[in-house]
Scaffold this motif. Structure first.
Motif, short mmCIF file in Angstrom:
data_model
loop_
_atom_site.label_atom_id
_atom_site.label_comp_id
_atom_site.label_asym_id
_atom_site.label_seq_id
_atom_site.Cartn_x
_atom_site.Cartn_y
_atom_site.Cartn_z
N ILE A 48 0.29 3.19 4.67
CA ILE A 48 -0.90 2.42 4.33
C ILE A 48 -0.57 1.46 3.20
O ILE A 48 0.42 1.63 2.48
CB ILE A 48 -2.09 3.32 3.89
CG1 ILE A 48 -1.80 4.02 2.57
CG2 ILE A 48 -2.46 4.30 4.98
CD1 ILE A 48 -3.02 4.69 1.93
N ASP A 49 -1.40 0.43 3.04
CA ASP A 49 -1.32 -0.42 1.86
C ASP A 49 -1.88 0.36 0.69
O ASP A 49 -2.89 1.07 0.84
CB ASP A 49 -2.13 -1.71 2.05
CG ASP A 49 -1.48 -2.68 3.00
OD1 ASP A 49 -0.23 -2.73 3.05
OD2 ASP A 49 -2.22 -3.41 3.69
N ASP A 50 -1.25 0.26 -0.47
CA ASP A 50 -1.76 0.93 -1.66
C ASP A 50 -3.12 0.33 -2.02
O ASP A 50 -3.30 -0.88 -1.99
CB ASP A 50 -0.78 0.76 -2.82
CG ASP A 50 -1.15 1.60 -4.02
OD1 ASP A 50 -2.13 1.26 -4.71
OD2 ASP A 50 -0.46 2.60 -4.27
N GLY A 51 -4.08 1.17 -2.35
CA GLY A 51 -5.41 0.71 -2.72
C GLY A 51 -5.47 0.01 -4.06
O GLY A 51 -6.42 -0.72 -4.34
N PHE A 52 -4.45 0.22 -4.88
CA PHE A 52 -4.38 -0.39 -6.21
C PHE A 52 -2.97 -0.94 -6.40
O PHE A 52 -2.19 -0.45 -7.22
CB PHE A 52 -4.72 0.64 -7.30
CG PHE A 52 -6.07 1.27 -7.09
CD1 PHE A 52 -7.22 0.65 -7.55
CD2 PHE A 52 -6.19 2.47 -6.40
CE1 PHE A 52 -8.47 1.22 -7.35
CE2 PHE A 52 -7.44 3.06 -6.19
CZ PHE A 52 -8.58 2.42 -6.67
N PRO A 53 -2.60 -1.97 -5.63
CA PRO A 53 -1.21 -2.45 -5.61
C PRO A 53 -0.77 -3.06 -6.95
O PRO A 53 -1.55 -3.72 -7.61
CB PRO A 53 -1.21 -3.51 -4.51
CG PRO A 53 -2.63 -3.99 -4.46
CD PRO A 53 -3.48 -2.79 -4.79
N ILE A 54 0.50 -2.79 -7.29
CA ILE A 54 1.05 -3.43 -8.48
C ILE A 54 1.90 -4.65 -8.14
O ILE A 54 2.33 -5.36 -9.03
CB ILE A 54 1.84 -2.44 -9.36
CG1 ILE A 54 3.04 -1.87 -8.63
CG2 ILE A 54 0.94 -1.32 -9.84
CD1 ILE A 54 3.96 -1.08 -9.52
N SER A 55 2.10 -4.87 -6.86
CA SER A 55 2.75 -6.10 -6.40
C SER A 55 2.28 -6.36 -4.97
O SER A 55 1.80 -5.44 -4.30
CB SER A 55 4.28 -5.96 -6.44
OG SER A 55 4.75 -5.10 -5.43
N PRO A 56 2.43 -7.59 -4.50
CA PRO A 56 2.05 -7.88 -3.11
C PRO A 56 2.86 -7.00 -2.15
O PRO A 56 4.08 -6.92 -2.25
CB PRO A 56 2.41 -9.36 -2.93
CG PRO A 56 2.42 -9.92 -4.32
CD PRO A 56 2.89 -8.80 -5.20
N GLY A 57 2.17 -6.30 -1.26
CA GLY A 57 2.84 -5.47 -0.27
C GLY A 57 3.06 -4.03 -0.69
O GLY A 57 3.62 -3.24 0.08
N HIS A 58 2.65 -3.65 -1.89
CA HIS A 58 2.82 -2.27 -2.36
C HIS A 58 2.27 -1.32 -1.30
O HIS A 58 1.13 -1.40 -0.89
CB HIS A 58 2.07 -2.11 -3.68
CG HIS A 58 2.19 -0.77 -4.33
ND1 HIS A 58 1.78 -0.56 -5.61
CD2 HIS A 58 2.65 0.44 -3.90
CE1 HIS A 58 1.97 0.71 -5.95
NE2 HIS A 58 2.50 1.33 -4.91
N THR A 59 3.12 -0.42 -0.83
CA THR A 59 2.85 0.41 0.33
C THR A 59 3.02 1.88 -0.01
O THR A 59 3.83 2.22 -0.87
CB THR A 59 3.83 0.01 1.46
OG1 THR A 59 3.61 -1.37 1.79
CG2 THR A 59 3.66 0.84 2.70
N LEU A 60 2.28 2.74 0.67
CA LEU A 60 2.43 4.19 0.51
C LEU A 60 2.84 4.81 1.84
O LEU A 60 2.31 4.44 2.89
CB LEU A 60 1.13 4.84 0.07
CG LEU A 60 0.53 4.38 -1.26
CD1 LEU A 60 -0.79 5.12 -1.52
CD2 LEU A 60 1.50 4.58 -2.40
N ILE A 61 3.76 5.77 1.78
CA ILE A 61 4.15 6.56 2.93
C ILE A 61 3.66 7.97 2.64
O ILE A 61 3.99 8.55 1.59
CB ILE A 61 5.68 6.52 3.16
CG1 ILE A 61 6.15 5.10 3.51
CG2 ILE A 61 6.06 7.47 4.28
CD1 ILE A 61 6.38 4.20 2.37
N ILE A 62 2.85 8.53 3.53
CA ILE A 62 2.11 9.76 3.26
C ILE A 62 2.33 10.77 4.40
O ILE A 62 2.17 10.42 5.57
CB ILE A 62 0.60 9.45 3.17
CG1 ILE A 62 0.35 8.35 2.13
CG2 ILE A 62 -0.21 10.70 2.85
CD1 ILE A 62 -1.05 7.75 2.22
N PRO A 63 2.65 12.02 4.07
CA PRO A 63 2.74 13.02 5.14
C PRO A 63 1.35 13.39 5.65
O PRO A 63 0.36 13.32 4.91
CB PRO A 63 3.39 14.22 4.44
CG PRO A 63 3.02 14.08 3.01
CD PRO A 63 2.93 12.59 2.75
#
Length: 129
Positions: A26-41
């Motif tokens: 998912i896209d991070d809900g509070f990104p610190i840079s453009p495109g900040h992404t999360l990979i989640i189990p």
């Protein structure tokens, strides 16, 4: 935090960019840079060290897929990959998630030290400051 109140266990389907049997991106809900992404189990767990080998491999595959997408869309100059494992490490959502943070020339005056800046007084080990 229970699975029923966990923001990652109750994600709406439209937030999921990519997925496999063991995880999602998912896209991070509070990104610190453009495109900040999360990979989640998919499985609710707090620690990277609780992953099975299969889950770990699946998440790393999603990490590679996410990097490829960000390379195409944002063309970053580098990446930080991070996991806050435990509340003392800064984990605020007690469901494991891997941060993939695109980095760009000039986004920080001196990026040396990278993740070492979590403890600023110990980050700069290369100068006599």
């Amino acid at each position: 935090m229970s699975e029923s109140t966990c923001p990652f266990c109750t994600l709406p389907a439209n937030r999921i960019l990519r997925e496999n049997v063991d995880g999602m991106v998912i896209d991070d809900g509070f990104p610190i840079s453009p495109g900040h992404t999360l990979i989640i189990p998919r499985r609710h767990m707090g620690s990277f060290f609780d992953l099975s080998e299969t889950e770990r491999n699946s998440l790393l595959s999603l990490l590679e897929d996410a990097k490829w997408r960000l390379d195409k869309e944002f063309r970053p100059d580098g990446y930080n990959i991070g996991i806050n494992d435990g509340s003392v490490a800064g984990q605020t959502v007690p469901h494991l998630h891997i941060h993939l943070i695109p980095r760009f020339h000039g986004d920080r005056e001196d990026p040396r030290g990278g993740v070492r800046w979590i403890i600023p007084e110990k980050a700069d080990y290369w100068s006599s400051r």
